[in-house]
Design an enzyme around this catalytic site. Sequence first.
Site, PDB file in Angstrom:
ATOM      1  N   ARG A  96       0.773  -1.285  -0.055  1.00 59.96           N
ATOM      2  CA  ARG A  96      -0.034   0.002  -0.132  1.00 59.96           C
ATOM      3  C   ARG A  96       0.696   1.241   0.027  1.00 59.96           C
ATOM      4  O   ARG A  96       1.939   1.463   0.702  1.00 59.96           O
ATOM      5  CB  ARG A  96      -0.901   0.028   1.134  1.00 59.96           C
ATOM      6  CG  ARG A  96      -2.063  -0.609   1.111  1.00 59.96           C
ATOM      7  CD  ARG A  96      -3.118  -0.639   2.277  1.00 59.96           C
ATOM      8  NE  ARG A  96      -2.718  -1.467   3.366  1.00 59.96           N
ATOM      9  CZ  ARG A  96      -2.280  -1.138   4.481  1.00 59.96           C
ATOM     10  NH1 ARG A  96      -2.148  -0.033   4.762  1.00 59.96           N
ATOM     11  NH2 ARG A  96      -2.213  -2.223   5.465  1.00 59.96           N
ATOM     12  N   GLY A 137      -3.770  -3.889  -2.666  1.00 57.26           N
ATOM     13  CA  GLY A 137      -4.072  -2.874  -1.476  1.00 57.26           C
ATOM     14  C   GLY A 137      -4.615  -1.602  -1.867  1.00 57.26           C
ATOM     15  O   GLY A 137      -5.109  -0.815  -1.422  1.00 57.26           O
ATOM     16  N   LYS A 144      -9.439  -2.175   0.715  1.00 51.62           N
ATOM     17  CA  LYS A 144      -9.238  -1.062   1.628  1.00 51.62           C
ATOM     18  C   LYS A 144      -9.674   0.302   1.711  1.00 51.62           C
ATOM     19  O   LYS A 144      -9.770   1.256   2.242  1.00 51.62           O
ATOM     20  CB  LYS A 144      -7.666  -0.940   2.014  1.00 51.62           C
ATOM     21  CG  LYS A 144      -7.091  -2.181   2.854  1.00 51.62           C
ATOM     22  CD  LYS A 144      -8.155  -2.752   4.082  1.00 51.62           C
ATOM     23  CE  LYS A 144      -7.651  -3.463   4.987  1.00 51.62           C
ATOM     24  NZ  LYS A 144      -7.035  -4.703   4.885  1.00 51.62           N
ATOM     25  N   HIS A 167     -11.181  -3.132  11.159  1.00 53.45           N
ATOM     26  CA  HIS A 167     -10.307  -3.988  10.802  1.00 53.45           C
ATOM     27  C   HIS A 167     -10.251  -5.356  11.134  1.00 53.45           C
ATOM     28  O   HIS A 167      -9.243  -5.757  12.082  1.00 53.45           O
ATOM     29  CB  HIS A 167      -8.904  -3.393  10.707  1.00 53.45           C
ATOM     30  CG  HIS A 167      -7.811  -3.752   9.652  1.00 53.45           C
ATOM     31  ND1 HIS A 167      -6.463  -3.503   9.929  1.00 53.45           N
ATOM     32  CD2 HIS A 167      -7.882  -4.738   8.689  1.00 53.45           C
ATOM     33  CE1 HIS A 167      -5.755  -4.464   8.958  1.00 53.45           C
ATOM     34  NE2 HIS A 167      -6.485  -4.830   8.346  1.00 53.45           N
ATOM     35  N   SER A 202      -1.850  -5.103   9.765  1.00 51.25           N
ATOM     36  CA  SER A 202      -1.308  -6.081   8.876  1.00 51.25           C
ATOM     37  C   SER A 202      -0.042  -6.924   9.110  1.00 51.25           C
ATOM     38  O   SER A 202       0.889  -6.344   9.831  1.00 51.25           O
ATOM     39  CB  SER A 202      -1.092  -5.580   7.440  1.00 51.25           C
ATOM     40  OG  SER A 202      -2.170  -4.378   7.079  1.00 51.25           O
ATOM     41  N   CYS A 217       0.476  -9.185  11.236  1.00 49.90           N
ATOM     42  CA  CYS A 217       0.552  -9.568  12.961  1.00 49.90           C
ATOM     43  C   CYS A 217      -0.224 -10.858  13.539  1.00 49.90           C
ATOM     44  O   CYS A 217      -0.601 -10.853  14.470  1.00 49.90           O
ATOM     45  CB  CYS A 217       0.074  -8.349  13.560  1.00 49.90           C
ATOM     46  SG  CYS A 217       1.135  -6.894  13.225  1.00 49.90           S
TER      47      CYS A 217
HETATM   48  C1  SPV Z   1      -3.770  -5.295   4.886  1.00 46.82           C
HETATM   49  O1  SPV Z   1      -2.609  -4.972   4.692  1.00 46.82           O
HETATM   50  O2  SPV Z   1      -4.217  -5.067   6.148  1.00 46.82           O
HETATM   51  C2  SPV Z   1      -4.252  -6.151   3.974  1.00 46.82           C
HETATM   52  C3  SPV Z   1      -3.916  -6.174   2.577  1.00 46.82           C
HETATM   53  O3  SPV Z   1      -5.420  -6.716   4.234  1.00 46.82           O
HETATM   54  S1  SPV Z   1      -4.260  -4.507   1.717  1.00 46.82           S
HETATM   55  O4  SPV Z   1      -5.479  -4.749   1.108  1.00 46.82           O
HETATM   56  O5  SPV Z   1      -3.108  -4.249   1.320  1.00 46.82           O
HETATM   57  O6  SPV Z   1      -4.748  -3.845   2.781  1.00 46.82           O
HETATM   58 MN    MN Z   2      -6.123  -6.091   6.347  1.00 49.54          MN
END
Ligand code: SPV
Ligand code: MN
Length: 613
Positions: free
Chosen positions: A86, A222, A229, A248, A270, A272
């Site tokens: 991201r 992401g 997201k 989340h 993310s 974790c």
């Molecule tokens: C996260 O990074 O919390 C994810 C993947 O679930 S993303 O779509 O990149 O946010």
């Molecule tokens: Mn996530």
Amino acid sequence: MDTTNLFKTRLSEKDFGKLARINNPKLLQFVAKYIELCNPDTVFICTDSAEDRIYIEQEAIRTGEERMLAVPGQTVHFDGYYDQARDKKNTKFFLSEGVDLSSNLNLIDKQKGLKEINTIFKDIMKGHKLYVLFFCLGPCGSEFSIPCIQLTDSPYVAHSEQLLYRAGYEEFVRLGPSDRFFKFVHSEGELENNVSKNIEKRRIYIDTEEDIVYSMNTQYGGNTIGLKKLAMRLAISLASKEGWLTEHMFIMGVHGPNNRTTYFTGAFPSLCGKTATALLENETVVGDDIAYLRNKDGMVRAVNVEKGIFGIIQNVNSVDDPVLWGALNSPGQIIFSNVLVTEEGGTYWIGKEGKVPQRGINYSGEWTPGKKDTKGREIKPSHPNARFTVELKLLKNMDAQIDNPEGVAIKGIVYGGRDHDTWVPVEESFDWVHGIITKGACLESETTAATLGKEGVRKHNPMANLDFLSIPIAKYVQDNLNFGKGLKNPPTIFSVNYFLRDANGEFLNSKADKKVWLKWMELRVHKEVEAVETSTGLIPKYQDLKRLFKEVLNKDYSEDSYKKQFTLKVKENLAKIDRLMNIYKKKVPNTPHIVFKVLEEQKQRLNKAKNKK
Ligand code: SPV
Ligand code: MN
């Protein structure tokens, strides 16, 4: 705009017919606007039919955005070398004149932002096909749910969304001229070797007033899978206005004595352990990433916004993740991204058992061990943020309630982060307010590869939701506190910490221990075990853990381990309170007064404990 005329000239008769079944002028205007601006060569309207779904799968292969692997149904997709996570820097919220959004958000003046994206979007889809897709966030026909339209010129994005979200074309047909839906426009832009070329023009701009997200010159999920997201930011705003919560969080059924299923949600940043927890063997999974929570008759009920998983593949192995391992090694649709692919069409990722292949293709192109990037850094076989996309129905422990339009009744909420030195492995809060403030709003975590930037830096991450907040933090914390006020039976709030280390830096727990923490929390929800009160909450009794470790893991849990793991870290907890007080005082305008009060009380309890010691 005369949309009919435009559609007639730009769409085939068949596609025009599909669009014409939706009696929603706002939606049609939106589609027409971006056909004109982005100027694709052709447009495909995707309904819920099997024929249309298969067409998208074939398009992903035809264009080369996905390649077939040896296991039937499995494909691989690569994102660009610098497009692996991201992009927080270029993800911005539109700010209209006279609106006070938040100093915590990455903002751009709306008119300036619109001008910028309209320039980038102009003719961006020339030479591409535009796919117009309809989905529903949450189960169709549910009070929880939000219909969505996605425009994208990437069949990989379209295919991913088909696996991750419930089909929503018929929902739009049924709803007719409604205003309450989310809109996403994505273009991968010009491609070079099938990956976005103009990374410097990568933008993800979010307009919470109009419920639109614009994403361009990127492919990484992401940044591009609108319903994930990007929709989450819109949903956080909407929930705040309408009085519910977008979190989340995973949703899972923890199985207690006498065939009892108790539903928990859990928020973790993310990378974790959120997905690994949600997918634990012998428990059942409703969702692993995003949940909508509503107060229904004084109880919290929650739905999974998605129907699939876009999960991290690093370290997934047969011992720690048997359920996932089963699905990843069986025929069925799975999109791997940014893993290593061997000549035989096999896959390899960091932490997979077996030998590292001696050659293959990964996100850097042809790969052999020891390959370096232009800065001389070694390129690992797979990226740490490499992912898999799979439908939950391929997992043998999908919960039967996944599509219940009423959601499931939530009895426990868990907050956890990457914390090497402060929190004990599992702890119950005293009540809703104490839990929301000391566990949710004070969650801290060390940064990971899920976002671009440095790893291992301890950061405040309220409710593990900071990256996705579209409203001021103070407002979000207040919304969570208010939500509890209306509940007759609030869920019990817990914290967990899977990452506690000793003085030598060794982890104090094994990955499997989380199974025990969940069973303990399940019993606590039903008041079937006692707990020990400390300054920061309620912790397990040694005897109960000893029994659970034996029952669940067939392990002898020593008193020494218990002491090492559960001794209250007074100094570290005091330091944490100081850090958080400071953050809320200096960086979070309008923090509710109760946050300081609850933290101050905890500080006093800790100081008393220190003096006693
Ligand atoms: C996260 O990074 O919390 C994810 C993947 O679930 S993303 O779509 O990149 O946010
Ligand atoms: Mn996530």
